[in-house]
Enzyme design. Structure first.
Site, PDB file in Angstrom:
ATOM      1  N   HIS A 236      39.289  44.801  44.245  1.00  0.00           N
ATOM      2  CA  HIS A 236      39.919  45.523  45.318  1.00  0.00           C
ATOM      3  C   HIS A 236      39.275  45.067  46.293  1.00  0.00           C
ATOM      4  O   HIS A 236      40.103  44.702  47.472  1.00  0.00           O
ATOM      5  CB  HIS A 236      39.943  47.145  44.817  1.00  0.00           C
ATOM      6  CG  HIS A 236      40.692  47.878  46.229  1.00  0.00           C
ATOM      7  ND1 HIS A 236      42.005  48.495  46.153  1.00  0.00           N
ATOM      8  CD2 HIS A 236      40.395  48.173  47.617  1.00  0.00           C
ATOM      9  CE1 HIS A 236      42.243  48.627  47.213  1.00  0.00           C
ATOM     10  NE2 HIS A 236      41.556  48.752  48.039  1.00  0.00           N
ATOM     11  N   GLU A 237      38.232  45.280  46.747  1.00  0.00           N
ATOM     12  CA  GLU A 237      37.359  44.835  47.976  1.00  0.00           C
ATOM     13  C   GLU A 237      37.399  43.448  47.954  1.00  0.00           C
ATOM     14  O   GLU A 237      37.329  42.977  49.367  1.00  0.00           O
ATOM     15  CB  GLU A 237      35.935  45.539  48.014  1.00  0.00           C
ATOM     16  CG  GLU A 237      35.887  46.940  48.150  1.00  0.00           C
ATOM     17  CD  GLU A 237      36.807  47.775  49.150  1.00  0.00           C
ATOM     18  OE1 GLU A 237      36.864  47.022  50.105  1.00  0.00           O
ATOM     19  OE2 GLU A 237      37.305  48.885  48.921  1.00  0.00           O
TER      20      GLU A 237
ATOM     21  N   HIS B 260      40.607  42.195  49.575  1.00  0.00           N
ATOM     22  CA  HIS B 260      40.786  42.549  50.994  1.00  0.00           C
ATOM     23  C   HIS B 260      40.085  41.335  51.740  1.00  0.00           C
ATOM     24  O   HIS B 260      40.574  40.753  52.644  1.00  0.00           O
ATOM     25  CB  HIS B 260      40.062  43.697  51.445  1.00  0.00           C
ATOM     26  CG  HIS B 260      40.921  44.916  51.191  1.00  0.00           C
ATOM     27  ND1 HIS B 260      42.304  44.977  51.421  1.00  0.00           N
ATOM     28  CD2 HIS B 260      40.481  46.134  50.691  1.00  0.00           C
ATOM     29  CE1 HIS B 260      42.727  46.136  50.973  1.00  0.00           C
ATOM     30  NE2 HIS B 260      41.549  46.829  50.722  1.00  0.00           N
TER      31      HIS B 260
END
Length: 213
Positions: A25-26, A29
């Site tokens: 997820h990170e 980003h």
């Protein structure tokens, strides 16, 4: 509450899916930010699949552990990836894609875990049951993380997407709510409203999974 043996078993089942979910997820980003012109996360070493770079002691370890112990909604967060939105080539347009990258990564991981679940169901080895349990955990965690982050509350990803879609004046006013966002989220969690809000979307996601698998 769960007993000690159940807790140890649940930690063993959930640890790897949780780490994968927050790491991808990170990292998504960070990758999207660099793709659209901001190298901040890359320069700080956050565009990586090393989970140690993304772990927040409270959000990634303590709160999910407490959630497991209480037997309720699994709640937590990772260290947010730093993004300089003004460095993006088209700040308003590209910021929504940077925000959406994390939930999209979780969406993709849902189907990865579904594939592993199918593999576990059709294989008959000593690893089939652990893989089955871990796959179910991976599906649940990634759906949870995706839906939670899509709530239209700043500083969540859904809030960033909404902010990028609003006219500039409204976006500025909406941005002022960020200071209260986490308090609103914790209040929803403490009162049990968070699960009530997300439950219909859980149902839709599981219906989608059944449709394709």
């Amino acid at each position: 509450m769960v007993d000690f043996n159940q807790l140890v078993q649940q930690i063993a089942i959930y640890a790897l899916p949780v780490l994968f979910a927050i790491t991808l997820h990170e990292a998504a980003h960070a990758y999207a930010a660099r793709r659209f012109g901001d190298n901040t996360a890359y320069m700080l070493g956050r565009m990586t699949l090393n989970p140690l770079k993304h772990i927040d002691p409270v959000g990634t370890v303590l709160l999910p552990l407490l959630s497991l112990m209480m037997g309720g909604f699994i709640f937590g967060w990772a260290k947010p990836v730093p993004v300089n939105f003004s460095a993006l080539r088209k700040p308003r347009q590209h910021s929504r894609w940077v925000a959406a990258a994390g939930p999209l990564a979780n969406f993709a991981m849902v189907f990865l875990w579904v594939g592993l679940l199918k593999l576990a169901l059709y294989s008959h080895t000593a690893y089939s049951e652990p893989l089955l349990l871990m796959s179910k955990a991976g599906i649940a965690i990634n759906i949870s993380l995706m839906l939670l982050n899509l709530l239209p509350i700043l500083p969540l990803d859904g809030g960033r997407i909404v902010e990028s879609l609003l006219p500039p004046g409204w976006a500025w006013r909406y941005a002022q709510t960020e200071r209260y966002g986490m308090w609103v989220l914790l209040l929803l969690l403490a009162t049990g409203k968070l699960g009530i809000i997300l439950q219909p979307f859980y149902g839709l996601m599981y219906d989608l999974i059944r449709m394709f698998f």
